[in-house]
Design a protein around this motif. Sequence first.
Motif, PDB file in Angstrom:
ATOM      1  N   UNK A 450       0.826  -1.210   0.000  1.00 19.97           N
ATOM      2  CA  UNK A 450       0.000   0.000   0.000  1.00 19.97           C
ATOM      3  C   UNK A 450       0.861   1.261   0.000  1.00 19.97           C
ATOM      4  N   UNK A 451       1.935   1.246   0.799  1.00 23.34           N
ATOM      5  CA  UNK A 451       2.823   2.408   0.827  1.00 23.34           C
ATOM      6  C   UNK A 451       3.514   2.603  -0.523  1.00 23.34           C
ATOM      7  N   UNK A 457       1.941   6.675  -6.949  1.00 25.63           N
ATOM      8  CA  UNK A 457       0.939   7.661  -7.348  1.00 25.63           C
ATOM      9  C   UNK A 457       1.460   9.082  -7.150  1.00 25.63           C
ATOM     10  N   UNK A 458       2.174   9.319  -6.045  1.00 26.31           N
ATOM     11  CA  UNK A 458       2.735  10.643  -5.796  1.00 26.31           C
ATOM     12  C   UNK A 458       3.818  10.978  -6.816  1.00 26.31           C
ATOM     13  N   UNK A 460       4.031   9.772  -9.911  1.00 27.72           N
ATOM     14  CA  UNK A 460       3.379  10.024 -11.197  1.00 27.72           C
ATOM     15  C   UNK A 460       2.776  11.425 -11.232  1.00 27.72           C
ATOM     16  N   UNK A 461       2.167  11.819 -10.096  1.00 33.37           N
ATOM     17  CA  UNK A 461       1.581  13.159 -10.021  1.00 33.37           C
ATOM     18  C   UNK A 461       2.658  14.236 -10.142  1.00 33.37           C
ATOM     19  N   UNK A 462       3.825  13.999  -9.517  1.00 37.52           N
ATOM     20  CA  UNK A 462       4.932  14.958  -9.610  1.00 37.52           C
ATOM     21  C   UNK A 462       5.455  15.066 -11.028  1.00 37.52           C
ATOM     22  N   UNK A 463       5.562  13.912 -11.711  1.00 39.42           N
ATOM     23  CA  UNK A 463       6.039  13.915 -13.094  1.00 39.42           C
ATOM     24  C   UNK A 463       5.075  14.661 -14.014  1.00 39.42           C
ATOM     25  N   UNK A 464       3.772  14.458 -13.772  1.00 39.44           N
ATOM     26  CA  UNK A 464       2.789  15.176 -14.586  1.00 39.44           C
ATOM     27  C   UNK A 464       2.881  16.685 -14.341  1.00 39.44           C
ATOM     28  N   UNK A 465       3.048  17.048 -13.081  1.00 36.77           N
ATOM     29  CA  UNK A 465       3.164  18.474 -12.749  1.00 36.77           C
ATOM     30  C   UNK A 465       4.408  19.097 -13.373  1.00 36.77           C
TER      31      UNK A 465
END
Length: 509
Positions: A450-451, A457-458, A460-465
């Motif tokens: 889970x971690x 997910x974090x 991937x979100x940073x890469x998108x940003x």
Amino acid sequence: MSSMTICARFRPLSSKERRDHGDTVCIRCIDAETFLFKDEKDEEFTFSFDKVFYEKSEQAQVYEFLARPIVEDAVDAINGTIITYGQTGAGKTYSMEGPSILVCDEQKRGLLPRVVEGLFDCIKSSGGTMKHSIKLSMVEIYMEKVRYVEVEWLNLTQIHSLWGIKDLFDLSKDNIQIKESKSQGILLNGVTEISVSDPTEALQSLSSGIANRAVGETQMNMASSRSHCIYIFTVHQEVKRDDRLKTGKLILVDLAGSEKVEKTGAEGKVLEEAKTINKSLSVLGNVINALTCGSPGKANHIPFRDSKLTRILQDSLGGNSRTALLCCCSPSPSNALESLSTLRFGMRAKHIKMSPRVKFNEDKCAKKQGPASSPIKHESCEIILDKLKERFDAEDVKLLEELFTLNGILFDPCSSEELDSAFEDVTSQTIVSLQQAVEEFASTVDELKRENKGLKERLAAAERSHAAGKEAGDNNTSSLVHKLPGILSSFVSWVRSLSSIKLLNCEVN
């Protein structure tokens, strides 16, 4: 052989159940033994038991049908067991104790105080041909675990069982060991036994023990039992004319309730207690299945040793005992799933066959010959220690002897049955500890997964940003390049205008 006595009891609706569902119930009475049960999907099931106690049934009725015959048999040296089973908050402890075992309305008194009075009434009515005595013990099974202790100076590993069996009459005894004797069956080694001479004395002792029981608050129950509580009455009967001694044992078991975390809201320590309770009840279900689903005439392994609860109840489940089970249920549709599970458990238990019998105790002969048996035990232990001295220093062997004596594992190995039993105990404890280790490892792996998922997910979100920011930067640069010639042209025009003004000023001057 005889079958277990199985009864169902439905308590009245609680205020919360009435608030959520009104007066709606999931049962419909047919007669005193049969009823219809409707589950969450409105599917109907028919259940038949030896007796069904509906919400208006009285405590006295439960005692008269369920317990009184077993009490009378116990005084006549036939072992008996009474078990209350069901979901947390279903009325098990109320059925067993009532509001209080010391001071409460006669009508509300539970099985326990009625059993106490019943035992003494039966003794009084037996006449003067027999001499009786009653001893009382009380334990709880709480948070079963196994602990390993390293004995480094001998390069040995001692398996020390934390059975989680606590003596409620002496809280310093929090690690009561389960033993098995060919003559006495399953017994609790070293448990406190209180001799009681009248009902008042017995109830006062029981009250002090109940005050030591582990309880906790959940959303289902303000004082939820967090342990299985076991009351043991040992009735000795001495027949004067032939100087023989008979013993009957009566066991009352108030099981902790099965729980669903989403309903109880259990957290922290209460959640860990719930996991342990559900696990031991699951083992009890496995034992019931093994006792009732085996092939006729074929030996079938019964997992009594998989939990402390089932080990203590080994004689009570299919052995030398007359046993009754009270299945306590809520009649509310909100608890239909749990009630259905309890009723199905009771239906399976109906098929267990019991073999209750009177067994004469040879304790009197043993007491007369007691001193003669000590040297034999001493000699056997000396042989073991002499063998150890061949491999270890004398000082180490002495320390080892003290360690074994302290933990109660130095015994006379003259019985192959005792050796087999001891080996099975150690094996069972090892298996349980390994199962717990595997469960903890699996839990740790799930948590890491889970971690890891959260970190991915974090990331991937940073890469998108970052990509979005870079794209925005490139667009701004391109726009600036397009605008640059116009800006330069304007600047040059401004410079030329300024130069023309300066030249004009010079000509004028």
